[in-house]
Design an enzyme around this catalytic site. Sequence first.
Site, PDB file in Angstrom:
ATOM      1  N   HIS A 235       0.842  -1.191   0.000  1.00  0.00           N
ATOM      2  CA  HIS A 235       0.000   0.000   0.000  1.00  0.00           C
ATOM      3  C   HIS A 235       0.878   1.242   0.000  1.00  0.00           C
ATOM      4  O   HIS A 235       1.827   1.341   0.788  1.00  0.00           O
ATOM      5  CB  HIS A 235      -0.898   0.011   1.237  1.00  0.00           C
ATOM      6  CG  HIS A 235      -1.684   1.278   1.378  1.00  0.00           C
ATOM      7  ND1 HIS A 235      -2.376   1.828   0.332  1.00  0.00           N
ATOM      8  CD2 HIS A 235      -1.865   2.111   2.439  1.00  0.00           C
ATOM      9  CE1 HIS A 235      -2.973   2.951   0.742  1.00  0.00           C
ATOM     10  NE2 HIS A 235      -2.666   3.134   2.013  1.00  0.00           N
TER      11      HIS A 235
ATOM     12  N   HIS B  20       0.785   5.821  -0.998  1.00  0.00           N
ATOM     13  CA  HIS B  20       0.083   7.027  -1.473  1.00  0.00           C
ATOM     14  C   HIS B  20       0.942   7.683  -2.552  1.00  0.00           C
ATOM     15  O   HIS B  20       1.058   8.910  -2.592  1.00  0.00           O
ATOM     16  CB  HIS B  20      -0.133   8.017  -0.326  1.00  0.00           C
ATOM     17  CG  HIS B  20      -0.966   7.504   0.799  1.00  0.00           C
ATOM     18  ND1 HIS B  20      -0.915   8.025   2.064  1.00  0.00           N
ATOM     19  CD2 HIS B  20      -1.885   6.501   0.851  1.00  0.00           C
ATOM     20  CE1 HIS B  20      -1.763   7.376   2.851  1.00  0.00           C
ATOM     21  NE2 HIS B  20      -2.362   6.440   2.134  1.00  0.00           N
TER      22      HIS B  20
ATOM     23  N   ASP C 131       2.629  -4.671 -20.655  1.00  0.00           N
ATOM     24  CA  ASP C 131       3.497  -5.722 -20.101  1.00  0.00           C
ATOM     25  C   ASP C 131       3.082  -6.110 -18.686  1.00  0.00           C
ATOM     26  O   ASP C 131       2.893  -7.282 -18.377  1.00  0.00           O
ATOM     27  CB  ASP C 131       4.948  -5.224 -20.010  1.00  0.00           C
ATOM     28  CG  ASP C 131       5.626  -5.083 -21.365  1.00  0.00           C
ATOM     29  OD1 ASP C 131       5.098  -5.582 -22.379  1.00  0.00           O
ATOM     30  OD2 ASP C 131       6.713  -4.455 -21.409  1.00  0.00           O
TER      31      ASP C 131
ATOM     32  N   HIS D  39      -7.701   7.967  -2.051  1.00  0.00           N
ATOM     33  CA  HIS D  39      -6.877   7.359  -1.030  1.00  0.00           C
ATOM     34  C   HIS D  39      -5.454   7.050  -1.526  1.00  0.00           C
ATOM     35  O   HIS D  39      -4.518   7.752  -1.166  1.00  0.00           O
ATOM     36  CB  HIS D  39      -7.593   6.098  -0.524  1.00  0.00           C
ATOM     37  CG  HIS D  39      -6.869   5.380   0.570  1.00  0.00           C
ATOM     38  ND1 HIS D  39      -7.373   4.282   1.195  1.00  0.00           N
ATOM     39  CD2 HIS D  39      -5.656   5.593   1.130  1.00  0.00           C
ATOM     40  CE1 HIS D  39      -6.509   3.861   2.124  1.00  0.00           C
ATOM     41  NE2 HIS D  39      -5.472   4.644   2.098  1.00  0.00           N
TER      42      HIS D  39
ATOM     43  N   TYR E 210       9.768 -12.940 -20.549  1.00  0.00           N
ATOM     44  CA  TYR E 210      10.689 -11.990 -19.927  1.00  0.00           C
ATOM     45  C   TYR E 210      11.393 -12.608 -18.725  1.00  0.00           C
ATOM     46  O   TYR E 210      10.846 -13.454 -18.035  1.00  0.00           O
ATOM     47  CB  TYR E 210       9.899 -10.763 -19.493  1.00  0.00           C
ATOM     48  CG  TYR E 210      10.735  -9.607 -19.021  1.00  0.00           C
ATOM     49  CD1 TYR E 210      11.333  -8.743 -19.935  1.00  0.00           C
ATOM     50  CD2 TYR E 210      10.927  -9.384 -17.670  1.00  0.00           C
ATOM     51  CE1 TYR E 210      12.092  -7.656 -19.497  1.00  0.00           C
ATOM     52  CE2 TYR E 210      11.680  -8.311 -17.223  1.00  0.00           C
ATOM     53  CZ  TYR E 210      12.260  -7.448 -18.145  1.00  0.00           C
ATOM     54  OH  TYR E 210      13.007  -6.392 -17.703  1.00  0.00           O
TER      55      TYR E 210
END
Lengths: 219, 219, 219, 219
Positions: C98, C100, C123, C163, C217
């Site tokens: 998480h 910001h 991708d 958020h 990849y």
Amino acid sequence: MNDPHSAQLRRELVDLHRTLVEAALVVWTAGNVSAKVDDRHFLIKPSGVPYDRLTADSMVLCDLDGRPVEGQTLKPSSDVFAHAYVYRHRSDVGGVVHTHSPYATAWAARNEPIPCVLTAMADEFGGEIPVGPFALIGGADIGKGIVDTLAGRRSPAVLMRNHGVFTVGETPRSAVKAAVMCEDVARTVHLSRQLGEPLPLREADIDQLYDRYQNVYGQ
Amino acid sequence: MNDPHSAQLRRELVDLHRTLVEAALVVWTAGNVSAKVDDRHFLIKPSGVPYDRLTADSMVLCDLDGRPVEGQTLKPSSDVFAHAYVYRHRSDVGGVVHTHSPYATAWAARNEPIPCVLTAMADEFGGEIPVGPFALIGGADIGKGIVDTLAGRRSPAVLMRNHGVFTVGETPRSAVKAAVMCEDVARTVHLSRQLGEPLPLREADIDQLYDRYQNVYGQ
Amino acid sequence: MNDPHSAQLRRELVDLHRTLVEAALVVWTAGNVSAKVDDRHFLIKPSGVPYDRLTADSMVLCDLDGRPVEGQTLKPSSDVFAHAYVYRHRSDVGGVVHTHSPYATAWAARNEPIPCVLTAMADEFGGEIPVGPFALIGGADIGKGIVDTLAGRRSPAVLMRNHGVFTVGETPRSAVKAAVMCEDVARTVHLSRQLGEPLPLREADIDQLYDRYQNVYGQ
Amino acid sequence: MNDPHSAQLRRELVDLHRTLVEAALVVWTAGNVSAKVDDRHFLIKPSGVPYDRLTADSMVLCDLDGRPVEGQTLKPSSDVFAHAYVYRHRSDVGGVVHTHSPYATAWAARNEPIPCVLTAMADEFGGEIPVGPFALIGGADIGKGIVDTLAGRRSPAVLMRNHGVFTVGETPRSAVKAAVMCEDVARTVHLSRQLGEPLPLREADIDQLYDRYQNVYGQ
């Protein structure tokens, strides 16, 4: 030219170039600082040398026509003639800085001066940061553009059209300070203008701020 | 392939990848540098390996069709075929760089070349930075797009549409320089355009600036 | 819980939090990484502890309801219930991040998904990066918003309205990679949109790019 | 004044100034932190001293009128009277921070408060970040502008018009945190507004977020 003063100045020039890098004002080799040594000479960055390879010895000693004095092993910055012109015409100047710092150069590419809308601009520049003419490198044109544009103004910084920033100072360190502050206010005023119109400062407030900063601030 | 030249080139490639990181041109593993070793081989970054784990030994030796030569332990960058195509069709090129640097890629996503409005652009690119076609990875399309777009131009950089930047140089170091300068001017012109229209440079001035920079600048 | 696997995971979590700082995705204490330990537990950042003071021991072991197991000395991140909900409902997920991060959160504040206009987005995300609902912290709402929004999509990232960003991965490291790439493409698409409209990618090209990146990849 | 508490506070002030530099909130010497020592004194940065030369001993001890107590060798920050006014009128405040951080100052130059459109803003500021009046440095005007503007609000940050940011906190560290968060949200809301209009948060949601963050978050 091997006196202690000159040796110390050479080391200081290396440090001041590092300050330009740390302040993100320059990339690769595209910016330079010079320092007046005596009435007839100044030291300047060598041309095309990366900042992390600069040494005190690599700084190039030039006369006030921008010609390296005998015995120099490296070529001076290709901006040498602009620096030389400034030293010839501004005896109060002890240091000159040139950068292509991005926000300031963005104003220069539009031929638009940075309006004085921040107290920090009033403090350091005493008004707007002006734009000088477009001029090709290699002769006296850039130097003349700098000196003519700064004449009669309090700003130690000028934006040369489609090119970048030149700043002057009593010392190389104060010219570097002006270059750092120029990019800082160029960015803040740019950001402010993106979403509206910054409020102008009154001329009398600019005068008072400039006067106090020049005379009271610092130790 | 174990000659001293190759060993030095491998170490230089590690350093140049670090330069991409320090210049903030790449994140995670999304960019690469290659270096021509001889008429039939080049070295390139291994696929998906973080920059801080790259070693001289990890660089992958490939032939000019983009195939790793026998004995390589790592897979080459998935951009290997684009690099190989460039080396096959541009014998003057000794180094190729690929990045997704943000400002340059923002122009690429709009399919818009970067106009030449800065003296620093005239110096390094000799005109606008062009946009190449959209092309899928894995075959000759990207390489062909690079070579075709750069043909007849002075720019060592091309923006591949919706993708990112490729630059070429006589050496890997000069290709990295072009990548650094490309992002720098992409950013400054972007900033300038945000608040108005930057003034164009005259074609004759661009020619003179480019000529001087290529022939007079540096040591 | 003192098995070698868990000890190694704790050290990796400290490193991954440092990666968030180095990639400039977080300031002060406002972002976190968690790692699933086994079918019933995960480790997560302690609440309000600065990144430079995190140690392996400081990571908080929680059950899948988000409750610290007995013997923990620190409180878990206040986002613990969102992480727990994701682990309960997505058995394929081994790590959750998480942040910001500013450009991605700017899209989230406008409730606007990031359109897939870059090959690097195809991708990693296989399409647009979607926006989830506004939800208050402290219960199941944020976790449910994440899981519901990601359902049926290839994107490992979701922008939670007003958020910030949540990303998931098979491992904590792949979730951190998604968070780094999310901010990178959020920024490039933002910059591109500032001066016009980026060209869309065709659905078939997105599919082909995503398929190749996921399967070819890397090493 | 040589008690252990004061010595520790001096060291902490040096560290907090370094935090301002690392968070890119200040350039050159243009920002400062102060810390209340006891009911009649506070410590503040010396005027015009570069951040990398600050030492614990260099911090200047002043009375609540902003006058250095006898025996100080350096002059206090020229913002000393603003800090002093805040301490005199807000007995709950233990630390004050001043910066010209670019995104926040861009809002200040337009005389525009930062709207509360992010959960992180609700957490830390409990609503919009307000703008205080234009005021000249050197007297009580700036301090009065800060105190009057913050009265009756939850925000620990105020944007002083055409000038910059002041933040307050129970401790100098919490005031620095508010300065870091202020620039972070100023930037994210700025970015969001560049491409449209961020969605507002409901007043009841802001209240709930603020309440939880102040009372539940952290250890």
